[in-house]
Design a protein around this motif. Sequence first.
Motif, PDB file in Angstrom:
ATOM      1  N   LEU A 116       1.620 -11.446  -7.879  1.00 53.89           N
ATOM      2  CA  LEU A 116       2.222 -11.618  -8.909  1.00 53.89           C
ATOM      3  C   LEU A 116       1.369 -11.297 -10.134  1.00 53.89           C
ATOM      4  CD1 LEU A 116       4.628 -12.767 -10.636  1.00 53.89           C
ATOM      5  CD2 LEU A 116       3.495 -15.205 -10.102  1.00 53.89           C
ATOM      6  N   TYR A 117       0.026 -11.496 -10.070  1.00 48.47           N
ATOM      7  CA  TYR A 117      -0.569 -11.127 -11.137  1.00 48.47           C
ATOM      8  C   TYR A 117      -0.879  -9.768 -11.282  1.00 48.47           C
ATOM      9  CZ  TYR A 117      -2.336 -15.814 -11.892  1.00 48.47           C
ATOM     10  OH  TYR A 117      -2.752 -17.290 -12.360  1.00 48.47           O
ATOM     11  N   VAL A 118      -0.952  -9.067 -10.177  1.00 48.49           N
ATOM     12  CA  VAL A 118      -1.053  -7.594 -10.277  1.00 48.49           C
ATOM     13  C   VAL A 118       0.081  -6.741 -10.794  1.00 48.49           C
ATOM     14  CG1 VAL A 118      -1.237  -5.375  -8.796  1.00 48.49           C
ATOM     15  CG2 VAL A 118      -2.850  -7.180  -8.456  1.00 48.49           C
ATOM     16  N   ALA A 119       1.202  -7.452 -10.034  1.00 48.41           N
ATOM     17  CA  ALA A 119       2.705  -7.016 -10.684  1.00 48.41           C
ATOM     18  C   ALA A 119       2.657  -7.232 -12.459  1.00 48.41           C
ATOM     19  CB  ALA A 119       3.828  -7.271 -10.223  1.00 48.41           C
ATOM     20  N   ALA A 120       2.196  -8.051 -12.849  1.00 48.90           N
ATOM     21  CA  ALA A 120       2.039  -8.458 -14.287  1.00 48.90           C
ATOM     22  C   ALA A 120       1.215  -7.669 -14.904  1.00 48.90           C
ATOM     23  CB  ALA A 120       1.726  -9.999 -14.484  1.00 48.90           C
ATOM     24  N   GLY A 121       0.193  -7.081 -14.327  1.00 44.84           N
ATOM     25  CA  GLY A 121      -0.608  -6.305 -14.999  1.00 44.84           C
ATOM     26  C   GLY A 121      -0.722  -4.809 -15.238  1.00 44.84           C
ATOM     27  N   LEU A 122       0.203  -4.199 -14.277  1.00 43.54           N
ATOM     28  CA  LEU A 122       0.335  -2.879 -13.957  1.00 43.54           C
ATOM     29  C   LEU A 122       1.764  -2.421 -15.016  1.00 43.54           C
ATOM     30  CD1 LEU A 122       0.109  -2.091 -10.296  1.00 43.54           C
ATOM     31  CD2 LEU A 122      -1.674  -1.700 -11.998  1.00 43.54           C
ATOM     32  N   ASP A 123       1.656  -1.056 -15.324  1.00 45.50           N
ATOM     33  CA  ASP A 123       2.865  -0.623 -16.180  1.00 45.50           C
ATOM     34  C   ASP A 123       3.770   0.025 -14.872  1.00 45.50           C
ATOM     35  OD1 ASP A 123       4.394   0.153 -18.514  1.00 45.50           O
ATOM     36  OD2 ASP A 123       3.586   1.990 -18.333  1.00 45.50           O
ATOM     37  N   GLU A 124       4.825  -0.590 -15.204  1.00 45.55           N
ATOM     38  CA  GLU A 124       5.995  -0.123 -14.083  1.00 45.55           C
ATOM     39  C   GLU A 124       5.516  -0.156 -12.619  1.00 45.55           C
ATOM     40  OE1 GLU A 124       7.989   3.365 -15.067  1.00 45.55           O
ATOM     41  OE2 GLU A 124       8.793   2.744 -16.896  1.00 45.55           O
ATOM     42  N   PRO A 125       5.200  -1.225 -12.381  1.00 50.73           N
ATOM     43  CA  PRO A 125       4.315  -1.282 -10.788  1.00 50.73           C
ATOM     44  C   PRO A 125       5.555  -1.122  -9.745  1.00 50.73           C
ATOM     45  CG  PRO A 125       4.573  -3.537 -11.468  1.00 50.73           C
ATOM     46  CD  PRO A 125       5.064  -2.447 -12.804  1.00 50.73           C
ATOM     47  N   HIS A 126       5.003  -0.305  -8.618  1.00 49.73           N
ATOM     48  CA  HIS A 126       5.738  -0.050  -7.365  1.00 49.73           C
ATOM     49  C   HIS A 126       4.650  -0.563  -6.393  1.00 49.73           C
ATOM     50  CE1 HIS A 126       3.475   3.677  -6.934  1.00 49.73           C
ATOM     51  NE2 HIS A 126       3.489   3.830  -8.109  1.00 49.73           N
ATOM     52  N   GLY A 127       5.420  -0.444  -5.183  1.00 49.60           N
ATOM     53  CA  GLY A 127       4.746  -1.164  -3.950  1.00 49.60           C
ATOM     54  C   GLY A 127       3.219  -0.578  -3.848  1.00 49.60           C
ATOM     55  N   LEU A 128       3.286   0.817  -3.751  1.00 51.64           N
ATOM     56  CA  LEU A 128       2.088   1.396  -3.471  1.00 51.64           C
ATOM     57  C   LEU A 128       0.960   1.236  -4.438  1.00 51.64           C
ATOM     58  CD1 LEU A 128       3.344   4.767  -1.611  1.00 51.64           C
ATOM     59  CD2 LEU A 128       2.379   2.737  -0.560  1.00 51.64           C
ATOM     60  N   ALA A 129       1.421   1.191  -5.571  1.00 55.39           N
ATOM     61  CA  ALA A 129       0.337   0.850  -6.721  1.00 55.39           C
ATOM     62  C   ALA A 129      -0.109  -0.760  -6.793  1.00 55.39           C
ATOM     63  CB  ALA A 129       1.049   1.181  -8.065  1.00 55.39           C
ATOM     64  N   ILE A 130       0.781  -1.333  -6.445  1.00 60.09           N
ATOM     65  CA  ILE A 130       0.298  -2.937  -6.203  1.00 60.09           C
ATOM     66  C   ILE A 130      -0.751  -2.956  -4.989  1.00 60.09           C
ATOM     67  CG2 ILE A 130       1.055  -5.140  -5.606  1.00 60.09           C
ATOM     68  CD1 ILE A 130       3.511  -4.591  -7.200  1.00 60.09           C
ATOM     69  N   LYS A 131      -0.008  -2.196  -3.924  1.00 64.14           N
ATOM     70  CA  LYS A 131      -1.233  -2.148  -2.684  1.00 64.14           C
ATOM     71  C   LYS A 131      -2.266  -1.462  -3.022  1.00 64.14           C
ATOM     72  CE  LYS A 131      -0.816   0.165   1.803  1.00 64.14           C
ATOM     73  NZ  LYS A 131      -1.930   0.901   1.779  1.00 64.14           N
ATOM     74  N   ASP A 132      -2.424  -0.740  -3.587  1.00 66.78           N
ATOM     75  CA  ASP A 132      -3.769   0.133  -4.223  1.00 66.78           C
ATOM     76  C   ASP A 132      -4.571  -0.913  -4.902  1.00 66.78           C
ATOM     77  OD1 ASP A 132      -3.066   2.302  -2.789  1.00 66.78           O
ATOM     78  OD2 ASP A 132      -2.668   3.473  -4.739  1.00 66.78           O
ATOM     79  N   GLU A 133      -4.038  -1.571  -5.881  1.00 71.49           N
ATOM     80  CA  GLU A 133      -4.772  -2.558  -6.534  1.00 71.49           C
ATOM     81  C   GLU A 133      -5.400  -3.635  -5.618  1.00 71.49           C
ATOM     82  OE1 GLU A 133      -5.837  -2.552 -10.022  1.00 71.49           O
ATOM     83  OE2 GLU A 133      -5.443  -0.547  -9.833  1.00 71.49           O
ATOM     84  N   LEU A 134      -4.819  -4.306  -4.938  1.00 72.78           N
ATOM     85  CA  LEU A 134      -5.015  -5.298  -4.002  1.00 72.78           C
ATOM     86  C   LEU A 134      -6.040  -4.855  -3.024  1.00 72.78           C
ATOM     87  CD1 LEU A 134      -1.773  -7.380  -3.509  1.00 72.78           C
ATOM     88  CD2 LEU A 134      -4.036  -8.000  -4.632  1.00 72.78           C
TER      89      LEU A 134
END
Length: 94
Positions: free
Chosen positions: A12-30
């Motif tokens: 949730l926190y990562v999705a809130a912090g990314l611009d237009e987050p998609h699954g792989l972008a969230i995965k990369d950040e985590l």
Amino acid sequence: MYDLTGFQRDLLYVAAGLDEPHGLAIKDELEKYYEVEIHHGRLYPNLDTIVDKGLVEKGEKDRRTNLYSVTRRGRREIEDRREWESQYVDELFE
């Protein structure tokens, strides 16, 4: 948010912090934060859970890519959590 796992809260926190987050972008950040590989079998069911709880909306960018956006409820939950945390840790950083 009290009923989320730590991983779901981090999603949730990562999705809130990314611009237009998609699954792989969230995965990369985590993966950067956790320093381990996040498998799709862990990522997507947990994303679905926070969608089902109304904290995140899932939309389509194209036929292969989903976009995730934090809902008003999700933002409110993040704000409430930060206020709750601050009562315990703010003194450490003053």
